[in-house]
Design a protein around this motif. Structure first.
Motif, PDB file in Angstrom:
ATOM      1  N   PRO A  96      -2.921  11.701  -6.212  1.00 63.24           N
ATOM      2  CA  PRO A  96      -3.471  10.338  -6.230  1.00 63.24           C
ATOM      3  C   PRO A  96      -3.189   9.536  -4.960  1.00 63.24           C
ATOM      4  O   PRO A  96      -2.551   8.480  -5.016  1.00 63.24           O
ATOM      5  N   HIS A  97      -3.641  10.044  -3.808  1.00 58.30           N
ATOM      6  CA  HIS A  97      -3.498   9.357  -2.508  1.00 58.30           C
ATOM      7  C   HIS A  97      -2.036   8.976  -2.250  1.00 58.30           C
ATOM      8  O   HIS A  97      -1.719   7.789  -2.050  1.00 58.30           O
ATOM      9  N   ILE A  98      -1.182  10.006  -2.254  1.00 64.18           N
ATOM     10  CA  ILE A  98       0.251   9.715  -2.117  1.00 64.18           C
ATOM     11  C   ILE A  98       0.896  10.422  -0.929  1.00 64.18           C
ATOM     12  O   ILE A  98       2.113  10.378  -0.772  1.00 64.18           O
ATOM     13  N   SER A  99       0.082  11.101  -0.098  1.00 64.46           N
ATOM     14  CA  SER A  99       0.737  11.936   0.926  1.00 64.46           C
ATOM     15  C   SER A  99       1.575  11.102   1.891  1.00 64.46           C
ATOM     16  O   SER A  99       2.667  11.521   2.276  1.00 64.46           O
ATOM     17  N   ALA A 100       1.099   9.922   2.271  1.00 60.65           N
ATOM     18  CA  ALA A 100       1.896   9.103   3.207  1.00 60.65           C
ATOM     19  C   ALA A 100       1.686   7.613   2.940  1.00 60.65           C
ATOM     20  O   ALA A 100       0.892   6.966   3.621  1.00 60.65           O
ATOM     21  N   PRO A 101       2.413   7.095   1.947  1.00 62.25           N
ATOM     22  CA  PRO A 101       2.300   5.651   1.722  1.00 62.25           C
ATOM     23  C   PRO A 101       2.984   4.869   2.832  1.00 62.25           C
ATOM     24  O   PRO A 101       3.934   5.353   3.453  1.00 62.25           O
ATOM     25  N   THR A 102       2.477   3.665   3.100  1.00 58.66           N
ATOM     26  CA  THR A 102       3.125   2.775   4.080  1.00 58.66           C
ATOM     27  C   THR A 102       4.526   2.429   3.583  1.00 58.66           C
ATOM     28  O   THR A 102       4.727   2.157   2.406  1.00 58.66           O
ATOM     29  N   THR A 103       5.494   2.475   4.496  1.00 59.05           N
ATOM     30  CA  THR A 103       6.863   2.055   4.156  1.00 59.05           C
ATOM     31  C   THR A 103       6.995   0.577   4.559  1.00 59.05           C
ATOM     32  O   THR A 103       6.950   0.260   5.757  1.00 59.05           O
ATOM     33  N   PRO A 104       7.142  -0.340   3.585  1.00 57.13           N
ATOM     34  CA  PRO A 104       7.092  -1.773   3.925  1.00 57.13           C
ATOM     35  C   PRO A 104       8.128  -2.192   4.982  1.00 57.13           C
ATOM     36  O   PRO A 104       7.786  -2.963   5.888  1.00 57.13           O
ATOM     37  N   GLU A 105       9.368  -1.671   4.919  1.00 58.40           N
ATOM     38  CA  GLU A 105      10.403  -2.109   5.866  1.00 58.40           C
ATOM     39  C   GLU A 105       9.976  -1.841   7.300  1.00 58.40           C
ATOM     40  O   GLU A 105      10.006  -2.731   8.156  1.00 58.40           O
ATOM     41  N   THR A 106       9.568  -0.595   7.577  1.00 64.80           N
ATOM     42  CA  THR A 106       9.227  -0.258   8.962  1.00 64.80           C
ATOM     43  C   THR A 106       7.898  -0.906   9.364  1.00 64.80           C
ATOM     44  O   THR A 106       7.741  -1.361  10.494  1.00 64.80           O
ATOM     45  N   ALA A 107       6.963  -0.979   8.398  1.00 69.52           N
ATOM     46  CA  ALA A 107       5.667  -1.597   8.728  1.00 69.52           C
ATOM     47  C   ALA A 107       5.878  -3.056   9.124  1.00 69.52           C
ATOM     48  O   ALA A 107       5.310  -3.522  10.122  1.00 69.52           O
ATOM     49  N   CYS A 108       6.721  -3.778   8.369  1.00 68.54           N
ATOM     50  CA  CYS A 108       6.947  -5.205   8.684  1.00 68.54           C
ATOM     51  C   CYS A 108       7.629  -5.344  10.045  1.00 68.54           C
ATOM     52  O   CYS A 108       7.314  -6.264  10.814  1.00 68.54           O
ATOM     53  N   ALA A 109       8.555  -4.438  10.358  1.00 73.30           N
ATOM     54  CA  ALA A 109       9.246  -4.507  11.653  1.00 73.30           C
ATOM     55  C   ALA A 109       8.236  -4.287  12.786  1.00 73.30           C
ATOM     56  O   ALA A 109       8.302  -4.951  13.838  1.00 73.30           O
ATOM     57  N   ILE A 110       7.277  -3.377  12.586  1.00 73.51           N
ATOM     58  CA  ILE A 110       6.275  -3.101  13.623  1.00 73.51           C
ATOM     59  C   ILE A 110       5.328  -4.292  13.789  1.00 73.51           C
ATOM     60  O   ILE A 110       5.029  -4.722  14.915  1.00 73.51           O
ATOM     61  N   VAL A 111       4.880  -4.856  12.672  1.00 74.61           N
ATOM     62  CA  VAL A 111       4.009  -6.032  12.749  1.00 74.61           C
ATOM     63  C   VAL A 111       4.757  -7.157  13.469  1.00 74.61           C
ATOM     64  O   VAL A 111       4.215  -7.816  14.367  1.00 74.61           O
TER      65      VAL A 111
END
Ligand code: NAP
Length: 314
Positions: A276-291
């Protein structure tokens, strides 16, 4: 006072609030507000929007955006829905996302390499049926796409001893990986790989990439893993290739319609593993740091992060 940053999503309120809290924590000097609570003056002032599957009408209601930051890596829907006149789009490029995808690539490559679908069937039929072991050095994994995710996957696969052949739009040099491009390159990967893994973005050039003709040119008995987007493979053509046994197994994480409808043939096909579209979910901690780092560079130095090339579509 800095203009507010708009958070534009189609998430439920609780999920959106969770992102909002995390983004606010990563950018304490910024005011980040969900689109629906912005005043008309704030909408007029916003220079940056952070988005996740936004309603295009909401984005259009922010007239002074300099750029848009997606919280996801795949942006085909955003590109299609916002159209050519929308502000530049920054997609998520995150080493942690690449690590998670590379982990999934290795896990499901092993799933096929170590014949788990066949042993599952043997168990269902109460059959004690050992199969021959093959060393990874005798198995070629073909990677369609050698970008942020494909490169990390190639590294993980070569580290595990598999032979890797990668296909990209432009020529690439990767240590320990055979790299090809163009139509001839694609023909070569398909004809020689035991496992073909899709990691290309969905664009006008990759929609229906694996059609009946190309599926017929795949090495007989090979398996397919699709971690890219459903529309990269023509579903009916794949089902026909699986029915005939030409393709041994398909691990499908992505579909043209998600969630996959209950009556879809993929669910019950014994040569298919549905995820169910689970191979690579966004990781919120690192995504927020990048944004946050991208917003910081823009505020401090006026530097805009790398943006999606609208003509290429990725
Ligand atoms: P990326 O860094 O943009 O890399 C894309 C790769 O595909 C590049 O190597 C590119 O070639 C190649 N490519 C694009 N169009 C091509 C064409 N027409 N012919 C040959 N090669 C082509 O993208 P990414 O970050 O690796 O992500 C890839 C995709 O994975 C995303 O777009 C998204 O759809 C999907 N994804 C899925 C999940 C999931 O959970 N299932 C999670 C995240 C992402 P060049 O190197 O020459 O540009």
């Amino acid at each position: 006072m800095l203009p507010p940053i708009a958070l534009v999503t189609r998430m439920d309120e609780a999920s959106e609030q969770d992102w909002l809290d995390r983004l606010a924590k990563a950018m304490p000097g910024e005011t980040i507000r969900p689109f629906r609570v912005l005043t008309s003056e704030e909408r007029r002032l916003a220079e940056i929007a952070i988005v996740a599957n936004p309603d295009p009408a909401d984005v259009a209601a922010l007239p002074c955006l300099s750029w848009i930051h997606s919280l996801w890596a795949g942006v085909e829907r955003l590109v299609a829905e916002l159209g050519g006149l929308a502000p530049p789009i920054v997609r998520l490029v995150d080493q942690e996302l690449s690590r998670v995808m590379a982990e999934a690539v290795l896990a499901w490559t092993y799933y096929i390499h170590r014949d788990m679908p066949a042993y599952r069937k043997s168990q269902q039929n109460r059959l004690w049926q050992p199969l021959d072991y093959r060393h990874p050095r005798d198995v070629t994994v073909g990677l369609l796409g050698l970008g942020a995710l494909g490169t990390a996957a190639a590294d993980r696969l070569t580290g595990a001893g598999f032979k890797v052949c990668g296909w990209s739009r432009s020529p690439k040099v990767l240590e320990g990986v055979e790299t090809v491009c163009g139509d001839d390159g694609l023909r070569h990967v398909l004809a020689t790989s035991d496992i073909v893994i899709c990691l290309v973005p969905l664009t006008s050039n990759t929609r229906g990439l694996l059609n009946a003709e190309r599926l017929a040119s795949i090495k007989p008995g090979a398996s397919i893993i699709n971690f890219a987007r459903g529309a990269v493979i023509v579903g009916d053509a794949l089902l026909a290739a699986l029915d005939s046994g030409r393709i041994t197994h398909a691990v499908l994480d992505v579909f043209e319609q998600e969630p996959l409808p209950a009556d879809a043939r993929f669910w019950g096909h014994d040569r298919v593993t549905v995820l169910p579209h689970i191979s690579a979910p966004t990781t919120p901690e690192t995504a927020c740091a990048i944004v946050a780092a991208n917003v910081h560079a823009w505020r401090d130095r006026g530097v805009m992060p790398a943006t999606v090339d609208r003509d290429r579509g990725y």
